[in-house]
Design a protein around this motif. Sequence first.
Motif, PDB file in Angstrom:
ATOM      1  N   UNK A  21       0.831  -1.206   0.000  1.00 34.75           N
ATOM      2  CA  UNK A  21       0.000   0.000   0.000  1.00 34.75           C
ATOM      3  C   UNK A  21       0.868   1.260   0.000  1.00 34.75           C
ATOM      4  N   UNK A  22       1.932   1.264   0.773  1.00 36.59           N
ATOM      5  CA  UNK A  22       2.819   2.432   0.773  1.00 36.59           C
ATOM      6  C   UNK A  22       3.417   2.653  -0.610  1.00 36.59           C
ATOM      7  N   UNK A  23       3.808   1.556  -1.271  1.00 35.04           N
ATOM      8  CA  UNK A  23       4.382   1.682  -2.611  1.00 35.04           C
ATOM      9  C   UNK A  23       3.378   2.258  -3.601  1.00 35.04           C
ATOM     10  N   UNK A  24       2.095   1.939  -3.403  1.00 36.13           N
ATOM     11  CA  UNK A  24       1.054   2.375  -4.338  1.00 36.13           C
ATOM     12  C   UNK A  24       0.385   3.678  -3.908  1.00 36.13           C
ATOM     13  N   UNK A  25       0.759   4.208  -2.747  1.00 37.72           N
ATOM     14  CA  UNK A  25       0.156   5.452  -2.285  1.00 37.72           C
ATOM     15  C   UNK A  25      -1.219   5.279  -1.672  1.00 37.72           C
ATOM     16  N   UNK A  26      -1.508   4.099  -1.144  1.00 37.90           N
ATOM     17  CA  UNK A  26      -2.806   3.820  -0.520  1.00 37.90           C
ATOM     18  C   UNK A  26      -2.675   3.969   0.995  1.00 37.90           C
ATOM     19  N   UNK A  27      -3.595   4.680   1.626  1.00 41.23           N
ATOM     20  CA  UNK A  27      -3.593   4.793   3.084  1.00 41.23           C
ATOM     21  C   UNK A  27      -3.983   3.455   3.706  1.00 41.23           C
ATOM     22  N   UNK A  28      -3.526   3.235   4.928  1.00 37.76           N
ATOM     23  CA  UNK A  28      -3.752   1.947   5.575  1.00 37.76           C
ATOM     24  C   UNK A  28      -4.460   2.104   6.912  1.00 37.76           C
ATOM     25  N   UNK A  29      -5.259   1.087   7.235  1.00 37.76           N
ATOM     26  CA  UNK A  29      -5.972   1.023   8.509  1.00 37.76           C
ATOM     27  C   UNK A  29      -5.689  -0.329   9.134  1.00 37.76           C
ATOM     28  N   UNK A  30      -5.255  -0.303  10.403  1.00 39.42           N
ATOM     29  CA  UNK A  30      -5.030  -1.538  11.148  1.00 39.42           C
ATOM     30  C   UNK A  30      -6.142  -1.725  12.161  1.00 39.42           C
ATOM     31  N   UNK A  31      -6.426  -2.971  12.479  1.00 35.41           N
ATOM     32  CA  UNK A  31      -7.280  -3.294  13.617  1.00 35.41           C
ATOM     33  C   UNK A  31      -6.412  -4.068  14.602  1.00 35.41           C
ATOM     34  N   UNK A  32      -6.674  -3.876  15.889  1.00 33.39           N
ATOM     35  CA  UNK A  32      -5.828  -4.532  16.881  1.00 33.39           C
ATOM     36  C   UNK A  32      -6.636  -4.885  18.118  1.00 33.39           C
ATOM     37  N   UNK A  33      -6.316  -6.022  18.693  1.00 33.85           N
ATOM     38  CA  UNK A  33      -6.906  -6.443  19.954  1.00 33.85           C
ATOM     39  C   UNK A  33      -6.151  -5.779  21.096  1.00 33.85           C
ATOM     40  N   UNK A  34      -6.633  -5.947  22.308  1.00 31.63           N
ATOM     41  CA  UNK A  34      -5.935  -5.384  23.461  1.00 31.63           C
ATOM     42  C   UNK A  34      -4.535  -5.979  23.593  1.00 31.63           C
ATOM     43  N   UNK A  35      -4.392  -7.254  23.227  1.00 33.08           N
ATOM     44  CA  UNK A  35      -3.074  -7.893  23.313  1.00 33.08           C
ATOM     45  C   UNK A  35      -2.106  -7.333  22.288  1.00 33.08           C
ATOM     46  N   UNK A  36      -2.613  -6.736  21.218  1.00 34.10           N
ATOM     47  CA  UNK A  36      -1.776  -6.207  20.142  1.00 34.10           C
ATOM     48  C   UNK A  36      -1.680  -4.691  20.158  1.00 34.10           C
ATOM     49  N   UNK A  37      -1.993  -4.078  21.292  1.00 33.98           N
ATOM     50  CA  UNK A  37      -1.970  -2.616  21.357  1.00 33.98           C
ATOM     51  C   UNK A  37      -0.604  -2.051  21.003  1.00 33.98           C
ATOM     52  N   UNK A  38       0.461  -2.742  21.397  1.00 33.06           N
ATOM     53  CA  UNK A  38       1.806  -2.263  21.103  1.00 33.06           C
ATOM     54  C   UNK A  38       2.488  -3.013  19.988  1.00 33.06           C
ATOM     55  N   UNK A  39       1.743  -3.768  19.205  1.00 32.31           N
ATOM     56  CA  UNK A  39       2.334  -4.590  18.151  1.00 32.31           C
ATOM     57  C   UNK A  39       2.824  -3.722  16.993  1.00 32.31           C
TER      58      UNK A  39
END
Length: 729
Positions: A21-39
């Motif tokens: 996505x960065x290479x193509x200029x697309x913005x990104x959205x992540x989803x994360x659980x409480x265990x992955x807050x700092x992932x």
Amino acid sequence: MIRRLLVANRGEIARRVFRTCRDLGIETVAVFSDADSGAPHTAEADHAVRLPGVAPAETYLSIGKVVGAALRTGADAVHPGYGFLSESADFARAVLDAGLTWVGPGPEAIAAMGSKIGAKALMAEAGVPVLPHFTAGPGYSMDDLDRDLDAVFARMSGDASGWAVPLLVKASAGGGGRGMRIVRLTDDLPGAVESARREAESAFGDGAVFVEPLLEDARHIEVQVLADAHGTVWTLGERECSIQRRHQKVIEETPSPAVSPALRARLCAAAADAARAVGYVGAGTVEFLVKDDTVAFLEMNTRLQVEHPVTECVYGLDLVGFQLRIAEGGALPPAPPAPAGHAIEARLYAEDPALGWLPQSGVLHRFDVPGVAARFASVSGGLRLDSGVEDGSEVGVHYDPMLAKVIAHGATRADAARRLAGALARARIHGPVTNRDLLVAVLRHEAFLAGATDTGFLDRHGLAAADRGPSGPPGAGLVSGTSGGPLGSTASGEPTASGASAGPGGPDAVPLSALAAALAQAAANRAAATVQAGLPSGWRNVVSQPQHAAFRVGAGNTGSRGDAESPAGAAGPDPSGGGAVRTVAYRITRDGLRAEGFPDTVLVGAAPDLVVLETGGVRHRFGVARHDGVTYVDSPLGSVRLTPLPRLPEPVERPAPGSLLAPMPGTVLRVEVASGDQVTAGQVVVVLEAMKMEHRITAPAAGTVTGLDAAPGRRVEAGAVLAVIGRPE
């Protein structure tokens, strides 16, 4: 045109999609659980949305929460990655119904091929060879087994009795080895079905399973397909995925060393027919079992595969980029590019092969793979790293324990194998025990280099460690899993199939690394000294006894820690079961180092983090790091994990003899005995659920259940006493 993409996944696959996505200029959205807050994947996205909770069912498997996150952030497309909801037709429909672009095949194709049961029937109708099978629902009984076997035998020609066992129970949804059980005695089938159903329900939200014959020692071959909405279907060669443990791949490569041009054409034609049969659009994989002249369809994965990087490296493609372009309505060129060279991928897991592949957890203090030329991107003639972790990442107990994938591309298969083995051997991995040494051993094995690989490779060559219990006092319980041959060992007696090993460099790694650790610790002590800091460590006016330092080789996961020492310069057993203990005895004299057991070793220099030793005229550099009471020594001889033992240990409370300890944090799923019951050796006592898998805790010997501290649903920490098995009455 896609402007903002939500990746409905975590770890290295989310980071992989973000890279494109960065290479193509697309913005990104992540989803994360409480265990992955700092992932890392959470921090790497342009936008991130919390999914409250830690269990997959309430986070990454929650269709409503994930779609809601996409709408809340203004995303206009969703990429499912692999695992979790990637093969859920309901999720694809929910994304489309929300007015978003779905990056993947249509719901109809997912429904047709996402169910392995349905896919086998569809392929059989299309003329693709499949193995016979039958479904097994809740409450499956021996009467059901007799009925189903008779029905299957009636459809087969020849002697059906040879088909009866071994059997393989498989989840209809999902993959990754979860929801799979080998059955060698038909009486065990009902229990295996129930266990597989529970695991599949937990991992994929679908407990449907089926049973088919186990085609042992076959090759696992898959074909990468890529199709657009305009009728073009690409087949991008085959991948060899036969090196497996627990039915899950650990080393993959392309092209396969055993596939001839004629067989390749046959496999690719069948894969293309399968894709066209369901109107497939996007990236997918068609998997086969191949043994001698037998080719049998396994399944079609309607998603990107974990091992897609090897195909990208050989074909010079960005498969994720093509996925996005196809989702936008773009067309593929008439034909794919020609392949070049050979690529091999190794999956690096936080697991201990010497403990039945038991997953590990904890802080990953250091993670460094040398010589990496690209991350999450195709590379030609070099190393690629796709990692879900960084220095300081927490490896939890809620998700799959895969840390990273290391991929090597070379002009030949031998080039790729050598490059990959060398990079893994030199990697600095400080934290949970990993399967790194096992991967190096496979990549350097004569049979692997000769191309003699199949799904029984690890067992046949003694590389799959025999199951044994977690570290603890005599009588600690066993963890049941994949059976295998004995541990390999070095000349010094240390095991070589786990992170507690002498490393891939040979028998000198442990003794010299222990000496280096002792000298580095002495240098650290002198550096911190406030009085006479310039004196050598252990200096005396009159020669006295040498300095001593004792280390436990490797690191046990649970249980008590032994403090027994063996003779100077030797490795001895740790009575607690926590691994061999090595004691180093040395003096620093006016003439230099004098270390017992090292007559020709010269100290060139010692600092708290680096020791240089010369032995037999050969100079070696040992990097030394300390984290959480464990010393990690890295050198060209191999990486060694050492736990310093105190000179004057404090008294510690030890579990009662016969205690069965939790090998890792988890939730008690079932307790299969009651207090006072008589049990036999190997009988299942408690079933623990952790890292999306079931772990069976079994009795190490016949006896009586004299204590029972486990209850279904109870959360337990590593080392907790689950039950106590006393002497039989």
